[in-house]
Design an enzyme around this catalytic site. Structure first.
Site, PDB file in Angstrom:
ATOM      1  N   GLY A   1      53.347 -69.251  61.442  1.00  0.00           N
ATOM      2  CA  GLY A   1      54.544 -68.659  60.783  1.00  0.00           C
ATOM      3  C   GLY A   1      55.995 -68.891  60.533  1.00  0.00           C
TER       4      GLY A   1
ATOM      5  N   CYS B   1      50.018 -69.696  67.645  1.00  0.00           N
ATOM      6  CA  CYS B   1      51.367 -69.810  67.889  1.00  0.00           C
ATOM      7  C   CYS B   1      52.190 -68.406  67.127  1.00  0.00           C
ATOM      8  CB  CYS B   1      51.479 -70.491  65.924  1.00  0.00           C
ATOM      9  SG  CYS B   1      53.064 -71.741  67.146  1.00  0.00           S
ATOM     10  N   TYR B   2      52.394 -68.544  66.112  1.00  0.00           N
ATOM     11  CA  TYR B   2      53.379 -67.025  65.598  1.00  0.00           C
ATOM     12  C   TYR B   2      52.280 -66.220  65.557  1.00  0.00           C
ATOM     13  CZ  TYR B   2      55.997 -63.359  62.461  1.00  0.00           C
ATOM     14  OH  TYR B   2      56.940 -63.239  62.639  1.00  0.00           O
TER      15      TYR B   2
ATOM     16  N   HIS C   1      48.352 -75.072  68.219  1.00  0.00           N
ATOM     17  CA  HIS C   1      47.478 -75.236  66.953  1.00  0.00           C
ATOM     18  C   HIS C   1      46.451 -75.893  66.942  1.00  0.00           C
ATOM     19  CE1 HIS C   1      50.467 -73.691  64.687  1.00  0.00           C
ATOM     20  NE2 HIS C   1      51.581 -74.309  64.741  1.00  0.00           N
TER      21      HIS C   1
ATOM     22  N   GLU D   1      43.768 -75.811  65.358  1.00  0.00           N
ATOM     23  CA  GLU D   1      42.975 -75.946  64.166  1.00  0.00           C
ATOM     24  C   GLU D   1      43.225 -77.412  63.255  1.00  0.00           C
ATOM     25  OE1 GLU D   1      46.555 -74.393  63.000  1.00  0.00           O
ATOM     26  OE2 GLU D   1      45.340 -73.643  64.994  1.00  0.00           O
TER      27      GLU D   1
ATOM     28  N   ASP E   1      33.679 -81.982  41.676  1.00  0.00           N
ATOM     29  CA  ASP E   1      34.356 -80.189  41.389  1.00  0.00           C
ATOM     30  C   ASP E   1      33.370 -79.820  40.107  1.00  0.00           C
ATOM     31  OD1 ASP E   1      35.506 -80.402  43.674  1.00  0.00           O
ATOM     32  OD2 ASP E   1      37.652 -79.681  42.623  1.00  0.00           O
TER      33      ASP E   1
ATOM     34  N   LYS F   1      36.992 -78.542  49.561  1.00  0.00           N
ATOM     35  CA  LYS F   1      36.466 -80.082  49.296  1.00  0.00           C
ATOM     36  C   LYS F   1      34.600 -79.693  50.233  1.00  0.00           C
ATOM     37  CE  LYS F   1      38.367 -82.167  46.336  1.00  0.00           C
ATOM     38  NZ  LYS F   1      37.964 -81.899  44.706  1.00  0.00           N
TER      39      LYS F   1
END
Length: 514
Positions: A55, A82-83, A169, A171, A227, A370
């Site tokens: 954040g 993190c945050y 992080h 991710e 899509d 996606k």
């Protein structure tokens, strides 16, 4: 059997979608919710694990995004990133302060392999740091399990309560073993089986769609993009000729794309459905005549598309269901999931269009990212050239032509783009570069061709590498490939005498030109 669920609680971090995608890559279903979500709602969903995102604030500031200590006492494993890590420490009695030295970028981290979180991780690994604050004092019951030269608590844990905090992080791709850490959390600590697979998604959804539609009639606006194509094939598998697909060719597609879509979905294709192609190219060119402002072009193209689709829908008559290719990022970015600000409005999220007579909207891909949509496409047997089709904006080449759009300019950019894509594929780069295309600038310049002076257009080539399309870096295409593309475009495309390569990153630029 209900699928397992891990919840990402969003505190306004820029990587909220990326966290959810990484969890799903562990074959575990994941959804994003705002930190404002009622705790009882979270409890009722029976998540196997909870992840707190990063954040923009300092957790100790007045008015900063926060959470109840009760979140950490529900008996559900929680991972703070993190945050989220700082907030966990702050709420549970630790101390978070502004650091003397900010850590940003790739950082060497020493991890303690006795922690279940770092099982199998290299003891000395590279992670992505981005923080001003740091955990100055851990909450009672926690111990440090990772550190850097400037951050004594790069990770902390209280395994007895299932609580884990990571200052970096995991991710992002820059954290070399981040996926392994997240896998350790969701599959190891949370005990998830990993039952989120696209083969079972297809099977379950075809059955659910068949039951929902019954004997009803279904209408789909088919663009030929990934899509809408996947959504159409799912419905085709479920209800066959009860589905009608309307494909509006607005004359702003890539070279031969309209014919390619018709070849797949039309009468000679492999799918059981009703296919209507509307060739409305001249109608769009007429509406765009004399218009050069990008947002006006977007609105004109969008409005005209709706008018054409509406006219065709009226010919069909009342239908029971309207299919839309909404995907999960559309939902999150429209402010209907998570805490991030609305990035863009999506015409197919959050409301029912009033221009077609129907009872209900069907959004079969609403919960997918996606990359998952592409996997579903492959499971359904859709041709790879459609499944891995390059991202393409709704207004099409209308925003890849700077300035006024004309039929002549459309042909120029179609031909240049076709050459570019062909050479990228020949070089084996088509799966490595995330997005690449040619655009027609509004710049004309003097050139010399065949000993004669020319005054023609400049084509701009764009190619970027990105994870989430929110940030992007220009791809470093080999020089010989760029030279070959340039030579072919100048020699084969009329009215072009110059080719440039755009090396701007996002930010400050955008991926598209308009």
């Amino acid at each position: 059997m209900e699928k397992e669920l891990v919840i990402v609680i969003d505190f306004g971090g820029q990587y909220n979608q990326l966290v959810a995608r990484r969890v799903r890559e562990c074959s575990v279903y994941c959804e994003i919710y705002s930190y404002r979500t009622d705790l009882e709602k979270i409890r009722a969903m029976k998540p196997k694990g909870i992840i707190l995102t990063g954040g923009p604030s300092s957790c100790y500031e007045e008015g900063a995004a926060t959470c109840s200590p009760e979140l950490f006492a529900m008996g559900i494993p929680v991972l703070g990133l993190c945050y989220g890590a700082q907030l966990m420490s702050h709420v549970l009695g630790g101390r978070v302060e502004r650091a003397d030295v900010r850590e940003y970028g790739k950082t060497e981290v020493d991890v303690d392999n006795s922690s279940a979180l770092f099982s199998g991780v290299t003891p000395h690994t590279v992670c992505w740091m981005s923080h001003f604050d740091y955990i100055a004092e851990m909450a009672p019951g926690f111990r440090a399990v990772a550190r850097t030269a400037n951050c004594p608590v790069a990770a902390a844990e209280c395994p007895e309560k299932g609580l884990y905090a990571i200052q970096f992080h995991p991710e992002v791709l820059h954290t070399v073993e981040g996926s392994k850490m997240l896998y350790n959390f969701v599959r190891g600590i949370c005990g998830c089986r990993g039952d989120w697979r696209m083969d079972s998604f297809v099977e379950e959804n075809v059955a659910a769609l068949r039951k929902k539609v019954g004997s009803g009639r279904v209408l789909c606006a088919l663009s030929g993009g990934v899509d809408s194509s996947v959504a159409a094939v799912l419905l085709s598998k479920a209800v066959g000729e009860q589905l009608t697909c309307v494909f509006v060719d607005h004359g702003l597609l890539r070279k031969n794309e309209g014919d390619e879509v018709e070849a797949v979905f039309g009468p000679k294709g492999n799918y059981k459905l009703n296919f209507i192609r509307v060739n409305a190219q001249q109608r769009f060119y007429d509406r765009l005549a004399g218009v050069s402002e990008p947002e006006r072009k977007r609105k004109i193209i969008g409005e005209e598309f709706i008018r054409v689709f509406e006219e065709e829908a009226k010919k069909i008559g009342a239908v029971d269901f309207l299919v839309q290719g909404t995907i999960y990022p559309d939902v999150v970015e429209s402010g209907l999931g998570g805490e991030s600000a609305v990035i863009k409005s999506h015409h197919n999220v959050g409301g029912l269009p009033d221009y077609v007579d129907f009872k209900e909207i069907i959004e079969p891909l609403r919960n997918l990212f996606k990359d998952e949509v592409r996997k579903v496409g492959l499971e359904l047997g859709i041709p790879e050239h459609l499944v891995f089709r390059q991202p393409f904006p709704g207004p099409g080449l209308g925003i890849r032509i700077i300035g006024e759009v004309t039929a002549e300019k459309v042909k120029i950019v179609q031909d240049a783009d076709a050459i570019y894509r062909e050479e990228i594929a020949k070089a084996g780069l088509d799966r490595e570069i995330n997005q690449y295309f040619a655009a027609l600038t509004n710049m004309r310049s003097v050139g010399v061709m065949g000993d004669e002076r020319t005054y023609d257009y400049a084509v701009a080539l764009r190619a970027v590498n990105t994870v989430d399309f929110m940030t992007a870096e220009a791809a470093e295409i080999p020089w010989d490939v760029l030279k070959r593309v340039t030579s072919r475009i100048i020699n084969e495309v009329a009215h072009v005498n110059r080719v440039v390569y755009d090396v701007t990153s996002k930010p400050p630029g955008t991926i598209e030109f308009e």
